[in-house]
Each structure stands twice: as structure tokens, then as C-alpha cells.
Design a protein around this motif. Sequence first.
Motif, PDB file in Angstrom:
ATOM      1  N   VAL A   1      67.910  -1.617  87.574  1.00 30.93           N
ATOM      2  CA  VAL A   1      67.550  -0.827  88.756  1.00 30.93           C
ATOM      3  C   VAL A   1      66.231  -1.315  89.341  1.00 30.93           C
ATOM      4  O   VAL A   1      66.046  -1.374  90.563  1.00 30.93           O
ATOM      5  N   GLY A   2      65.303  -1.694  88.449  1.00 29.14           N
ATOM      6  CA  GLY A   2      63.982  -2.138  88.895  1.00 29.14           C
ATOM      7  C   GLY A   2      64.033  -3.388  89.744  1.00 29.14           C
ATOM      8  O   GLY A   2      63.142  -3.627  90.572  1.00 29.14           O
ATOM      9  N   GLU A   3      65.038  -4.218  89.554  1.00 27.54           N
ATOM     10  CA  GLU A   3      65.165  -5.452  90.331  1.00 27.54           C
ATOM     11  C   GLU A   3      65.688  -5.193  91.738  1.00 27.54           C
ATOM     12  O   GLU A   3      65.600  -6.046  92.621  1.00 27.54           O
ATOM     13  N   SER A   4      66.262  -4.023  91.967  1.00 26.84           N
ATOM     14  CA  SER A   4      66.787  -3.671  93.285  1.00 26.84           C
ATOM     15  C   SER A   4      65.656  -3.233  94.215  1.00 26.84           C
ATOM     16  O   SER A   4      64.638  -2.686  93.771  1.00 26.84           O
ATOM     17  N   SER A   5      65.835  -3.458  95.503  1.00 23.61           N
ATOM     18  CA  SER A   5      64.833  -3.049  96.480  1.00 23.61           C
ATOM     19  C   SER A   5      65.035  -1.594  96.928  1.00 23.61           C
ATOM     20  O   SER A   5      64.183  -1.033  97.610  1.00 23.61           O
ATOM     21  N   LEU A   6      66.164  -0.993  96.513  1.00 17.17           N
ATOM     22  CA  LEU A   6      66.478   0.369  96.950  1.00 17.17           C
ATOM     23  C   LEU A   6      65.484   1.422  96.439  1.00 17.17           C
ATOM     24  O   LEU A   6      65.070   2.292  97.216  1.00 17.17           O
TER      25      LEU A   6
ATOM     26  N   TYR B   1      61.467   5.536  97.654  1.00 14.11           N
ATOM     27  CA  TYR B   1      60.143   6.088  97.337  1.00 14.11           C
ATOM     28  C   TYR B   1      59.231   6.071  98.561  1.00 14.11           C
ATOM     29  O   TYR B   1      58.575   7.068  98.869  1.00 14.11           O
ATOM     30  N   THR B   2      59.180   4.932  99.265  1.00 13.50           N
ATOM     31  CA  THR B   2      58.292   4.842 100.435  1.00 13.50           C
ATOM     32  C   THR B   2      58.768   5.754 101.566  1.00 13.50           C
ATOM     33  O   THR B   2      57.952   6.255 102.340  1.00 13.50           O
ATOM     34  N   LEU B   3      60.083   5.976 101.655  1.00 13.74           N
ATOM     35  CA  LEU B   3      60.613   6.892 102.668  1.00 13.74           C
ATOM     36  C   LEU B   3      60.090   8.312 102.416  1.00 13.74           C
ATOM     37  O   LEU B   3      59.629   8.992 103.349  1.00 13.74           O
TER      38      LEU B   3
ATOM     39  N   GLY C   1      53.643   4.663  89.438  1.00 13.96           N
ATOM     40  CA  GLY C   1      54.188   6.005  89.288  1.00 13.96           C
ATOM     41  C   GLY C   1      55.688   6.075  89.066  1.00 13.96           C
ATOM     42  O   GLY C   1      56.189   7.024  88.452  1.00 13.96           O
ATOM     43  N   ILE C   2      56.427   5.082  89.562  1.00 13.48           N
ATOM     44  CA  ILE C   2      57.896   5.134  89.500  1.00 13.48           C
ATOM     45  C   ILE C   2      58.482   3.975  88.699  1.00 13.48           C
ATOM     46  O   ILE C   2      59.379   4.177  87.867  1.00 13.48           O
ATOM     47  N   SER C   3      58.001   2.787  88.935  1.00 11.31           N
ATOM     48  CA  SER C   3      58.568   1.590  88.321  1.00 11.31           C
ATOM     49  C   SER C   3      58.697   1.659  86.799  1.00 11.31           C
ATOM     50  O   SER C   3      59.714   1.203  86.244  1.00 11.31           O
ATOM     51  N   PRO C   4      57.708   2.237  86.078  1.00 11.29           N
ATOM     52  CA  PRO C   4      57.841   2.294  84.604  1.00 11.29           C
ATOM     53  C   PRO C   4      59.047   3.089  84.117  1.00 11.29           C
ATOM     54  O   PRO C   4      59.511   2.898  82.990  1.00 11.29           O
ATOM     55  N   PHE C   5      59.568   3.979  84.959  1.00 12.07           N
ATOM     56  CA  PHE C   5      60.695   4.824  84.556  1.00 12.07           C
ATOM     57  C   PHE C   5      62.049   4.174  84.855  1.00 12.07           C
ATOM     58  O   PHE C   5      63.093   4.702  84.469  1.00 12.07           O
TER      59      PHE C   5
END
Length: 443
Positions: free
Chosen positions: A117-122, A127-129, A108-112
Amino acid sequence: MEKMDSRKLLFVSLMIFSMFFGAGNLIFPPQLGQLSGTNMLVSMGGFLISAVGLPILAIAVVAKAGGLHILASRVHPRFAFAFTVLIYLSIGPFLGIPRAASLAFEMGISPFLSNIVGESSLPLFIYTLVYFGIAYWLCMSPSKLVDRFGKVLTPVLLVLITNIFVFSLFKPIGVFVAPIGDYAQFPLLKGFIDGYMTMDAIAALNFGIVISIALKEMGVTEEKKLVSNTIKAGAIAGVLLAIIYGMLAYLGAVSQTRFGATENGAETLTNVVFYLFGQKGSVLLGVIFSLACLTTSVGLLTSCSQYFAKLMPKVSYRALVTILSVSSMIFANVGLTQILKFSVPALTAIYPMAIVLMVLALLNNFFKGNSYVYLFTMICTSFVSILEALGQFGLKVNILNSLPFYSKGLGWIIPAVVGAIAGFVYGNLNNKGVKKKYMLKSE
């Protein structure tokens, strides 16, 4: 009120559907359709047996038994405690819930996100928060799940998936092709194994508490009515699941001629949605995955919290929801790859035991509730399933390779049958010995 009207029963059924229908349920059917091709109907038959039949059977047997713990006590009281706790923890905060959140983020989020940015854990943490914040809020009012799931979230999810299917009829994707691999040689068995991997049979063992509370909130309090309405609602949810699975499998089956074979069902579904809706399809797909994962997570969080609240009366339901939500969020941030690395062996050990317990409950009257049948069957099943799970950590036991169906992940079936027969014979001989001893004493 003891008799439910059909409208309320439907809403409960939709709630059950939403708790079952997570990311895995979105991914497996398209993959099955793509690889089974012209054998799709046969493969879907096997899939529906394990992905729909077993979960509905689980709901029924748990309802009739009065709870998972009582059902597992037929094996042994100590087994009941250990098995029930393990089921709730594995399908809940240690596996099922974190996996759902991670998958929702990936689809739902990663493709955007850009590559940097995708390599960051933030992003995953943020999202999980938010994800578990919403889940926590929904769990705080378990009595409102029927309204929120049955009347709002599930209908939205069903409409979105149905729209994809309908669009595919007006904008044809492709045609059915020849099946691949085991789908060509063993389509029914392969479909069964695919459904087996959805984990819904284990989840169903947990959901009995949520369903019971929902029905009681609607005024159904008599035990027989609770059981019958639970089974009816489960059956309706099963029909809905079967219909949606059929739609998703069809989309996968007609996609191969256009996109070729993909690595997994998520990629298959992504290709289909992008073909039908263009770049806007990514938003649609993100909403579908997020809704599916969220409703499943809420169902699992609620059922786990309610169970442990009964097990530990001094800890409130609210406190347990908080603890499980936070722990699930932490595990979700470990990453999907790491979660699966430990989850698959755990499920390999637990799932066969759960299936055997359900089947024995179904056949309980046939062997007259002989406790030795439960005990011997579970010993034989767990011996194989635990060794197989250890093998996934590198501790291989080569003798298991000689078991029928072992290469298909079903090596526990024959030992389970042998255990059932041995338990039945031993139980009858033991009962005859007791009766004979009693008769001699009375003389």
C-alpha cells in the motif's frame, strides 16, 4: 480597547508559536542534541539565535516598518515587489505548505501502511485531500485562529511534547556522549546553521498580516499598540519555542548511547517515543507531526491569501485560499524528494537576502536610513546567494570557494558587510556633494 490583558496576549502568542512550529522544528533539535552531545548547550545557543532570535526579529521589524513590502522598498520599489511575491510563493504554495503536508504524511500515516500500500500514490492523495480540506476550513475564518490555535491546538501540541520529555526523566534513555563532526569543532556555528535551516525567519516575514488581523479583532487598532503587542506576543512565542527546542534537544542528546547515531531527527524522535511508549508511540508521534504541520500550513495559507488579496483586489480572499490550497495539494503529491530538490536552491537564494534585510532594519538608525546601504548590501548579498543557488543545479562558480564561511553555507556574510560599508561611504559622499552643490547655488 487598546490595552490587551495578559490572557489574550498569551493566546496570540500561542497562535504565533503554532504557526512557526512545523515538522522541521520537530526534527532539527533532536538531531542537534544527538550529534552535539556534551556540547549541546553551546550548539543550542547558536540554534536559538537563528531559529528563535531571527524569526522574532523578523516579526518586530516587519511590524515597525508597516509590512514586508514597505520594508523591502527601502532597497528599491521594484525589488520590493519581486522579493515580497517570491517570499510568499516560496514559503507558501511552492515549498513550505506542500513540504509540511508531505512530512506530516511520512511521519503520521506512512508507518502504518504495508509495503504494498505504501508504494501506491493513493494514500498520499487521500491524506492530502483531507489535510487541505481541514486547512481550507480553518483558513475560512482567520479571525478565529487565535481561539482555535491559541486555546485548543497549540496547548494540545505543547502537552504532548512535554509528556514525552517528562516520561524520559522517569524512564532514563541514556547519557550525553562526545560531540560528532562540526559539533565538536564549531558547536556554536553549527547550531546557528541548523537553526538557519528551519526557514522560520522567512515565515515570520509572512505572518505579520495574520498577527495584525488577530490583534485588530481583539480591539487593538492604534498603530503603536499594534506594533508593541505584536512584538510582545512574538517574544512570548519565542520563549515557548526555546523551551520546547531545549526539551527536544535533550531527548536527542541522551538517545545516542541507546540507539546510536541516526540519519535524521525524525528517526531519532521515533526511536525515543517507541522506547518510552512502545507501539502506541507511533500514534502519539503521528498526532504531534500532523498537528504541527497543519497549524503551520494554515498560517502560511492565510498569510499568503491575505497578501495576494491586497495585491489583487478583484480576487477574493476565499478564492485565493481555494487556489492556494489546491495548488499546494498538487505539489504535495509530487513527493517530498522532488519538493526538496527544487526548494533548497530557492531558499539558498532567498534566505540570506531576508536575513540581511532584517539586520539592516534593526541597524537603520545607526546609518540614518541611508538607502545606498540597503541597495549595495542587497546587491552584494544576492550576487553570492543566487550564484550559490545556481551551483546546486550544477552551475558551479569556483571563485565562491575562496569566500570565508562559504563551506558552512554562510559565504554571503563578508560580501554583505563590504556592501554595507561601501553603501554607507557612497551615501555620505553623495549627500555631501548634493549639499555642496546646493550651497554654491544659493550663493
